[in-house]
Design an enzyme around this catalytic site. Structure first.
Site, PDB file in Angstrom:
ATOM      1  CB  CYS A 115       3.062   7.471   3.286  1.00  0.00           C
ATOM      2  SG  CYS A 115       3.574   6.263   4.512  1.00  0.00           S
ATOM      3  CB  CYS A 130       1.125   6.220  11.333  1.00  0.00           C
ATOM      4  SG  CYS A 130       1.485   7.871  10.825  1.00  0.00           S
ATOM      5  CD  GLU A 162      -2.899  -1.165   2.367  1.00  0.00           C
ATOM      6  OE1 GLU A 162      -4.055  -1.536   2.137  1.00  0.00           O
ATOM      7  OE2 GLU A 162      -2.505  -0.850   3.486  1.00  0.00           O
ATOM      8  CB  CYS A 195       6.861  -2.397  16.074  1.00  0.00           C
ATOM      9  SG  CYS A 195       8.537  -1.995  15.533  1.00  0.00           S
ATOM     10  CB  CYS A 239       3.378  -1.644  13.711  1.00  0.00           C
ATOM     11  SG  CYS A 239       3.355  -1.330  11.931  1.00  0.00           S
ATOM     12  CB  CYS A 281       7.556  -4.999   8.678  1.00  0.00           C
ATOM     13  SG  CYS A 281       8.927  -4.125   9.469  1.00  0.00           S
TER      14      CYS A 281
HETATM   15  N1  SAH Z   1       9.982   0.696   9.820  1.00  0.00           N
HETATM   16  C1  SAH Z   1      10.026   2.118   9.745  1.00  0.00           C
HETATM   17  C2  SAH Z   1       8.950   2.762   8.881  1.00  0.00           C
HETATM   18  C3  SAH Z   1       7.519   2.272   8.994  1.00  0.00           C
HETATM   19  S1  SAH Z   1       6.515   2.801  10.322  1.00  0.00           S
HETATM   20  C4  SAH Z   1      10.017   2.713  11.126  1.00  0.00           C
HETATM   21  O1  SAH Z   1       9.928   1.962  12.084  1.00  0.00           O
HETATM   22  O2  SAH Z   1      10.150   3.915  11.266  1.00  0.00           O
HETATM   23  C5  SAH Z   1       6.201   4.499  10.141  1.00  0.00           C
HETATM   24  C6  SAH Z   1       5.811   5.143  11.477  1.00  0.00           C
HETATM   25  O3  SAH Z   1       4.487   4.766  11.902  1.00  0.00           O
HETATM   26  C7  SAH Z   1       6.744   4.707  12.561  1.00  0.00           C
HETATM   27  O4  SAH Z   1       7.107   5.771  13.380  1.00  0.00           O
HETATM   28  C8  SAH Z   1       5.897   3.716  13.297  1.00  0.00           C
HETATM   29  O5  SAH Z   1       6.366   3.491  14.570  1.00  0.00           O
HETATM   30  C9  SAH Z   1       4.536   4.381  13.251  1.00  0.00           C
HETATM   31  N2  SAH Z   1       3.443   3.462  13.601  1.00  0.00           N
HETATM   32  C10 SAH Z   1       3.409   2.144  13.445  1.00  0.00           C
HETATM   33  N3  SAH Z   1       2.244   1.637  13.898  1.00  0.00           N
HETATM   34  C11 SAH Z   1       1.504   2.672  14.327  1.00  0.00           C
HETATM   35  C12 SAH Z   1       0.181   2.783  14.858  1.00  0.00           C
HETATM   36  N4  SAH Z   1      -0.602   1.727  15.018  1.00  0.00           N
HETATM   37  N5  SAH Z   1      -0.255   4.026  15.164  1.00  0.00           N
HETATM   38  C13 SAH Z   1       0.521   5.098  14.965  1.00  0.00           C
HETATM   39  N6  SAH Z   1       1.766   5.047  14.464  1.00  0.00           N
HETATM   40  C14 SAH Z   1       2.259   3.849  14.149  1.00  0.00           C
END
Ligand code: SAH
Length: 363
Positions: free
Chosen positions: A106, A337, A93, A117, A120, A113
């Site tokens: 974006c 995000c 996406e 985390c 996420c 991934c």
């Molecule tokens: N792997 C990279 C880029 C992808 S995530 C990284 O970790 O930066 C892009 C951003 O969205 C990151 O800051 C991530 O922590 C945030 N993010 C991920 N899941 C989220 C969620 N459920 N709500 C808000 N932000 C989130």
């Protein structure tokens, strides 16, 4: 899979070398790139300043193949999410976020991934594979074609904040960035391209030798114990080491690293976390982006209240740290995000009326 060479995989030096190997003048790379990226053309026959026999040869051995759009959803706030299908059937996406004076895309760097985390949604689908540079820059290529066709502003900024960890797909991401920055392609300046990383330290070190694009760090916690729960990669690269690498990357000048901090109710959003964060960031040229948590199915987390986020921001402010709260965009279409999943399951079907099927064949 076709045998044809996809020209979206080549940055300018690689394209020039490929042309030379076919007995063509290397400067033709400039002409080709202008057609491909600035005019959004994928048909060699339309490249009128290139001699016909060579156009025919190109059509026989090469192709310009972007990802295929399988769904195009528009949010009530004007952002758009594209579900893109790759040649092997995998789906990723990209999200378009228009604002006054800028339009941000974006993009994803991997299918899924590997970092896992806990907050996420991309993590839940696991890791499938790295994207090729054609698939990375192809997200921008296809977006601009669709935007121009719809009379919407083309992309002015790119952020690697979609699916995947860009620094774990280093070479392909760097090639895609070289194309984005090339004057004969999109000519995006270093301020207009942002890599967001969870903090892969060796790759951060390498990044400094390779490029000077903007950097965002997904920090999310002020101490190692809490960060390890949220970002398991922290077990390998602890906060001090990661911040050191960021400090070295931005150097002594005016550049700053953007610290991303997702606001999780009752987890990392208390006053003491804000004070610890302020302390941690002393001496790191940085600004903080607070990201209200975006929920997804089966998550155990909740978003911090608006009042809590404001209070957290005030504490950072008073310590002299520039802090903004990221505006939630596109959450009505699961485009915010951390909500990108790339599949086409019920989440998307729920919004059927918003889905416009397009075939991606735009003249
Ligand atoms: N792997 C990279 C880029 C992808 S995530 C990284 O970790 O930066 C892009 C951003 O969205 C990151 O800051 C991530 O922590 C945030 N993010 C991920 N899941 C989220 C969620 N459920 N709500 C808000 N932000 C989130």
């Amino acid at each position: 899979m076709s045998d044809q060479v996809n020209l979206l995989n080549f940055d300018r030096p690689a394209l020039a070398a490929w042309l030379q190997s076919r007995g063509e003048k290397p400067f033709r790379a400039q002409q080709l790139m202008k057609w491909i990226y600035q005019h959004g053309i994928d048909d060699f026959a339309a490249m009128t300043n290139i001699a016909k026999p060579f156009r025919e040869e190109l059509a026989a051995v090469a192709e310009i193949r972007g990802p295929k759009v399988v769904a195009d959803q528009e949010s009530l706030d004007g952002s758009r999410k594209w579900l893109l299908e790759l040649q092997d059937g995998n789906r990723i996406e990209s999200v378009y976020i228009p604002e006054p004076g800028r339009a941000t895309l974006c993009i994803s760097s991997q299918v899924g991934c590997a970092l896992n985390c806990s907050f996420c949604s991309t993590a839940q689908q696991g890791f499938n594979r790295n994207l090729t540079s054609a698939e990375i820059v192809g997200q921008l290529w296809i977006a601009n074609r669709l935007l121009v066709a719809a009379g919407q502003p083309p992309v002015s900024n790119v952020v690697f904040m979609g699916m995947g960890e860009p620094l774990l797909n280093f070479d392909q991401v760097m090639t895609a960035i070289a194309i984005m920055q090339d004057d004969f392609a999109y000519a995006l300046s270093k301020r207009r391209v942002t890599i967001s990383t969870a903090g892969v330290v060796p790759a951060l070190r390498r990044l400094a030798e390779t490029t000077d694009v903007s950097l965002a760090l997904s920090l999310h916690a002020p101490d190692d114990e809490l960060r390890t729960q949220l970002v398991p990669l922290n077990r390998k690269y602890a906060i001090a080491e990661v911040l050191d690498a960021c400090r070295d990357y931005v150097g002594e000048g005016r550049r700053r690293v953007t610290i991303e901090y997702v606001m999780l109710d009752g987890v990392n959003d208390e006053d003491r976390h804000a004070r610890a964060l302020a302390k941690l960031l002393q001496g790191v040229p940085s600004k903080v982006n607070l990201i209200p948590f975006n929920p997804f199915p089966r998550t155990r987390y909740h978003r911090s209240s608006a009042a809590r986020i404001e209070r957290f921001r005030d504490i950072l402010h008073r310590s002299g740290i520039v802090t903004i709260t990221r505006k939630t965009r596109g959450d009505d279409i699961d485009a915010a995000c951390g909500q990108l999943a790339g599949d086409f399951a019920d989440r998307t079907r729920r919004r059927e009326r918003l889905i416009v099927e397009v075939n991606g064949d735009i003249a």
